[in-house]
Motif scaffolding. Structure first.
Motif, PDB file in Angstrom:
ATOM      1  N   GLN A  30      -1.751   2.553   6.213  1.00  0.00           N
ATOM      2  CA  GLN A  30      -2.853   3.126   6.984  1.00  0.00           C
ATOM      3  C   GLN A  30      -4.108   2.251   6.982  1.00  0.00           C
ATOM      4  O   GLN A  30      -5.103   2.599   7.622  1.00  0.00           O
ATOM      5  N   LEU A  31      -4.052   1.140   6.271  1.00  0.00           N
ATOM      6  CA  LEU A  31      -5.217   0.257   6.161  1.00  0.00           C
ATOM      7  C   LEU A  31      -4.856  -1.157   6.600  1.00  0.00           C
ATOM      8  O   LEU A  31      -3.700  -1.561   6.495  1.00  0.00           O
ATOM      9  N   PRO A  32      -5.838  -1.910   7.050  1.00  0.00           N
ATOM     10  CA  PRO A  32      -5.570  -3.289   7.462  1.00  0.00           C
ATOM     11  C   PRO A  32      -5.541  -4.246   6.268  1.00  0.00           C
ATOM     12  O   PRO A  32      -6.325  -5.198   6.185  1.00  0.00           O
ATOM     13  N   ILE A  33      -4.651  -3.978   5.313  1.00  0.00           N
ATOM     14  CA  ILE A  33      -4.528  -4.844   4.137  1.00  0.00           C
ATOM     15  C   ILE A  33      -3.081  -5.315   4.022  1.00  0.00           C
ATOM     16  O   ILE A  33      -2.161  -4.633   4.447  1.00  0.00           O
ATOM     17  N   THR A  34      -2.920  -6.480   3.415  1.00  0.00           N
ATOM     18  CA  THR A  34      -1.592  -7.048   3.237  1.00  0.00           C
ATOM     19  C   THR A  34      -1.021  -6.618   1.886  1.00  0.00           C
ATOM     20  O   THR A  34      -1.722  -6.000   1.071  1.00  0.00           O
ATOM     21  N   SER A  35       0.218  -6.993   1.640  1.00  0.00           N
ATOM     22  CA  SER A  35       0.842  -6.662   0.351  1.00  0.00           C
ATOM     23  C   SER A  35       0.237  -7.467  -0.785  1.00  0.00           C
ATOM     24  O   SER A  35       0.466  -7.169  -1.947  1.00  0.00           O
ATOM     25  N   ARG A  36      -0.546  -8.503  -0.441  1.00  0.00           N
ATOM     26  CA  ARG A  36      -1.176  -9.330  -1.468  1.00  0.00           C
ATOM     27  C   ARG A  36      -2.579  -8.867  -1.832  1.00  0.00           C
ATOM     28  O   ARG A  36      -3.299  -9.569  -2.536  1.00  0.00           O
ATOM     29  N   GLU A  37      -2.979  -7.725  -1.313  1.00  0.00           N
ATOM     30  CA  GLU A  37      -4.313  -7.236  -1.662  1.00  0.00           C
ATOM     31  C   GLU A  37      -4.323  -5.718  -1.758  1.00  0.00           C
ATOM     32  O   GLU A  37      -3.594  -5.045  -1.038  1.00  0.00           O
TER      33      GLU A  37
END
Length: 108
Positions: A30-37
């Motif tokens: 649901q958020l504009p974040i990657t698996s690395r953050e």
């Protein structure tokens, strides 16, 4: 800390009065974040403003994504990044709170 903590039990880590966990995939989607953050703030010690005043702005369910432009994806990564700073140092922290991005400038 016990309420809601069971579902995150394998990845919980307490750091200076803050209980951190990996961000669940359902939240990450649901958020504009990657698996690395992204690290979830699951609980906060009521004495945090005395023990670690530079972190007192954090709230339960905040998601920390970067510390001084370094992405964090694990509770250990947050602890490692924060340990780089000593009293008087300044750093930034990017946090998603209730779906919105906030950038904090913090003085240790």
């Amino acid at each position: 800390i016990k309420q809601g903590a069971r579902e995150f039990a394998p990845c919980l880590e307490a750091y200076m009065g803050v209980v951190l966990a990996k961000v669940p995939e359902v939240v990450r989607a649901q958020l504009p974040i990657t698996s690395r953050e992204g690290v979830l703030v699951l609980a906060l010690d009521k004495n945090l403003s005395r023990t670690r005043p530079d972190l007192k702005f954090l709230e339960r369910y905040d998601i920390i994504t970067t510390i001084n432009r370094h992405s964090v994806s694990t509770p250990q990564g947050v602890a490692r990044e924060l340990s780089r700073f000593t009293r008087g140092d300044e750093f930034t922290m990017r946090v998603y709170r209730k779906g919105g991005l906030k950038i904090y400038r913090i003085k240790r």
